[in-house]
Design an enzyme around this catalytic site. Structure first.
Site, mmCIF file in Angstrom:
data_model
loop_
_atom_site.group_PDB
_atom_site.id
_atom_site.type_symbol
_atom_site.label_atom_id
_atom_site.label_comp_id
_atom_site.label_asym_id
_atom_site.label_seq_id
_atom_site.Cartn_x
_atom_site.Cartn_y
_atom_site.Cartn_z
ATOM 1 N N LYS A 205 0.701 0.638 2.289
ATOM 2 C CA LYS A 205 0.172 0.676 3.654
ATOM 3 C C LYS A 205 -0.965 1.700 3.743
ATOM 4 O O LYS A 205 -2.027 1.414 4.269
ATOM 5 C CB LYS A 205 1.293 1.016 4.630
ATOM 6 N N GLU A 211 2.457 7.807 -6.306
ATOM 7 C CA GLU A 211 3.114 7.015 -7.353
ATOM 8 C C GLU A 211 2.434 5.658 -7.519
ATOM 9 O O GLU A 211 2.169 5.204 -8.638
ATOM 10 C CB GLU A 211 4.589 6.772 -6.989
ATOM 11 N N GLY A 265 6.393 0.638 7.337
ATOM 12 C CA GLY A 265 6.585 0.257 5.937
ATOM 13 C C GLY A 265 7.927 -0.429 5.694
ATOM 14 O O GLY A 265 8.004 -1.481 5.059
ATOM 15 N N ARG A 266 9.009 0.147 6.232
ATOM 16 C CA ARG A 266 10.338 -0.408 5.948
ATOM 17 C C ARG A 266 10.651 -1.647 6.783
ATOM 18 O O ARG A 266 11.731 -2.218 6.677
ATOM 19 C CB ARG A 266 11.412 0.678 6.118
ATOM 20 N N GLU A 351 15.915 6.211 6.471
ATOM 21 C CA GLU A 351 14.567 6.702 6.785
ATOM 22 C C GLU A 351 14.285 6.549 8.280
ATOM 23 O O GLU A 351 13.512 7.308 8.858
ATOM 24 C CB GLU A 351 13.499 5.981 5.943
ATOM 25 N N HIS A 382 35.993 -2.077 -8.739
ATOM 26 C CA HIS A 382 36.447 -1.423 -9.970
ATOM 27 C C HIS A 382 35.741 -0.086 -10.168
ATOM 28 O O HIS A 382 35.747 0.453 -11.277
ATOM 29 C CB HIS A 382 36.209 -2.352 -11.157
ATOM 30 N N LYS A 510 6.327 15.667 -0.716
ATOM 31 C CA LYS A 510 5.052 15.104 -1.186
ATOM 32 C C LYS A 510 4.005 16.204 -1.295
ATOM 33 O O LYS A 510 3.267 16.298 -2.272
ATOM 34 C CB LYS A 510 4.531 14.057 -0.189
HETATM 35 O O1 F6P Z 1 7.255 8.345 1.639
HETATM 36 C C1 F6P Z 1 7.853 7.394 2.448
HETATM 37 C C2 F6P Z 1 6.937 6.231 2.690
HETATM 38 O O2 F6P Z 1 5.903 6.593 3.520
HETATM 39 C C3 F6P Z 1 7.700 5.044 3.245
HETATM 40 O O3 F6P Z 1 7.881 5.127 4.601
HETATM 41 C C4 F6P Z 1 6.858 3.917 2.794
HETATM 42 O O4 F6P Z 1 7.526 2.691 2.871
HETATM 43 C C5 F6P Z 1 6.541 4.346 1.392
HETATM 44 O O5 F6P Z 1 6.387 5.748 1.467
HETATM 45 C C6 F6P Z 1 5.323 3.732 0.772
HETATM 46 O O6 F6P Z 1 4.180 4.018 1.518
HETATM 47 P P1 F6P Z 1 2.855 3.183 1.308
HETATM 48 O O7 F6P Z 1 3.133 1.757 1.594
HETATM 49 O O8 F6P Z 1 1.852 3.782 2.250
HETATM 50 O O9 F6P Z 1 2.429 3.354 -0.127
#
Ligand code: F6P
Length: 544
Positions: A205, A211, A265-266, A351, A382, A510
């Protein structure tokens, strides 16, 4: 309206009611009311939600619904669907429902549903081009593999849904997901792929996530090493609310899918973030998935609170968290294809509602989101069910299963479902001392053995569960199930007076990682941290 729910009269009434409820016995509740199953279960389309195995009477539900009214839940539901900027800390709407709406939804004078339709048409065109090879590799071949690079909401939803709907998948392309910045993830995935026929979708987003960008850069280097820098660009698409950054990364404008700041995002798998889903299962199935979510939206928006599946789920969660001090909630899908549901819901619920500050900026005087955990049944039986049955904590659980399976191995589905029904019954009824004793005597144990083992063989029961039965795991049912959890999460946020749509709690780590990285790269000793962190960094640098 009072800031804290604990100041409300329904809250006080529930506190008083809990003193009786703590002694509720599910065997007695079922014996006292033969119509209990019918009264406490709700059908939404073809999905059955059974709430009858909860420590609740009609009076409990009446008080919980009263609490929801005191918190103005119906008003909040309308505010959500109408696109009011209820994410106040970011001044944004939370309009995931518009991503599957057939009716116009106006935000800042613009019908966003028209924008969604344009986005869906663009997705449709892109998918068709990938399938028929007109959007192929730099060498003119069709893509055999698509790797989605994203994390959190830009990974969990598409990865979960693509696996869940595996039986609908087209033969090609094959879908893969890379989220972890641990190079082992990307290296493991690309080791089996050919750069000539691999397409990467960078889903982010913000297009700033460390990452995702690290993985995208390494993917580009892998492509460039095999195909040349210029050709590598043709092997990328992006899904983002920051298209300028995607263009700067070198992705062609025609392969950039935009979504909007009003999609969290979620909550984003219904947007272009669902591109890998559409590529895997086709646009028709993706539309069905959205249709299932729309069915649940309509149920949530128009059904009275006392018969409303996500409302009841949210309120019963509040009942245990705030009145029985439950700190965890188990999600137990009896379906291998739903095995990633618990992980998906961890982000959705934890979250969204894992917060201690209310909408008004005050420290909450009440507990909020529980720890969500779970695993596919019967595996969990189990592993950790021991604690569910005989541990010291009360852990409510959702049991989810499908009436029909999509495989044809004889016998398996009945064994699976026998375990599903047995577990919820065992958790509810337990096994009394007299029953445990009779069972041991029947097996021929002598008196001394019976006396010694008896306390261990008793199950207290009264462990609450919701059973959710889907007809089968098709896109429509899955869409409804996911939307059910989105709305359950929203209901709880309204009761707790918290904003479910921001996530400030992820920022600090972060920021520190960003500041720390150069310290790891440099050779200079680091001394600006606490003694533990300094010592750990020094140890890492010595042995790296
Ligand atoms: O760090 C959490 C977050 O912002 C989530 O809310 C989001 O889904 C994820 O990182 C990935 O963010 P992006 O889509 O901006 O890479």
């Amino acid at each position: 309206m009072t800031d804290s729910p604990s100041g409300l009269s329904a809250w006080h009434a529930l506190q008083n009611h809990q003193r009786h409820a703590a002694r509720f016995d599910l065997r007695e509740l079922f014996a006292a009311d033969p119509a209990r199953f019918g009264k406490f279960s709700v059908q939404c389309g073809k999905i059955l939600f059974d709430y009858s195995k909860h420590l609740a009477t009609e009076e409990t539900l009446r008080l919980l619904v009263e609490l929801a009214h005191e918190r103005a839940l119906p008003v909040w539901i309308e505010r959500l669907f109408r696109g009011e900027k209820i994410n106040t800390t970011e001044n944004r709407a939370a309009l995931h429902t518009a991503l599957r709406s057939r009716e116009a939804v106006t935000l800042d004078g613009r019908n966003v549903v028209a924008d969604v339709e344009k986005m869906l048409s663009a997705m449709q065109r892109f998918c068709a081009e990938v399938w028929n090879g007109t959007r192929g590799s730099s060498g003119g071949r069709a893509f055999s593999d698509v790797v989605n690079i994203g994390i959190g909401g830009s990974d969990l939803g598409p990865a979960f849904v693509t696996e869940a709907l595996g039986p609908c998948a087209r033969p090609a392309p094959r879908l893969h997901f890379v989220s972890n910045v641990d190079g082992a993830h990307l290296a493991g995935v690309i080791s089996g792929l050919a750069p000539e026929t691999t397409l990467f979708i960078v889903a982010s987003k913000t297009f700033t996530t460390q990452e995702t960008l690290a993985n995208a850069r390494s993917a580009r280097a892998w492509l460039a090493a095999a195909l040349g820098e210029k050709a590598a660009g043709r092997h990328f698409a992006a899904v983002t609310a920051n298209p300028a950054a995607a263009r700067e990364f070198g992705i062609e404008a025609s392969a950039i899918f935009e979504f909007w700041d009003w999609v969290g995002g979620r909550y984003s798998l219904w947007s272009a973030v669902g591109l890998p889903i559409a590529l895997a299962i086709g646009m028709d199935h993706f539309d069905e998935l959205r249709g299932g979510a729309r069915d649940m939206d309509e149920h949530f928006r128009h059904t009275p609170l006392g018969r409303n599946a996500p409302v009841l789920a949210g309120l019963l969660g509040v009942w245990y968290i705030n009145f029985f001090a439950a700190a965890a909630h188990a999600v137990l899908p009896y379906d291998q294809r739903l095995r990633r549901l618990p992980e998906y819901l961890q982000q959705l619920e934890m979250e969204s509602n894992g917060k201690r500050i209310t909408r008004d900026g005050a420290v909450a005087a009440h507990s909020t989101a529980p720890v969500i955990f779970g695993a596919a049944g019967t595996n969990g039986q189990h592993a950790f069910y021991q604690l569910l049955h005989q541990g010291t904590q009360l852990i409510p659980a959702d049991f989810i299963a499908c009436c029909r399976s999509l495989h044809d191995l004889p016998g398996h589905h009945d064994i699976l479902l026998a375990n599903f029904f047995a577990q919820t019954e065992a958790l509810a009824k337990g096994r009394s001392g007299a029953e445990a004793e009779a069972e041991m005597r029947a097996r021929g144990l002598d008196k001394a053995q019976v006396t010694r083992l008896l306390p261990h063989r008793v199950f207290p029961g009264n462990r609450p569960t919701t059973s959710i039965l889907l007809p089968e795991l098709d896109p429509r049912a899955l869409g409804a199930l996911i939307a059910f959890y989105e709305h359950k999460t929203f209901v709880q946020s309204v009761i707790w007076n918290i904003n479910a749509f921001d996530q400030w709690g992820v920022e600090l780590g972060k920021e520190l990682a960003g500041r720390l990285l150069p310290e790891l790269e440099g050779g200079v000793p680091v001394s600006s941290h606490d003694a533990s962190t300094t010592g750990l960094i020094a140890h890492f640098k010595k042995y790296r």
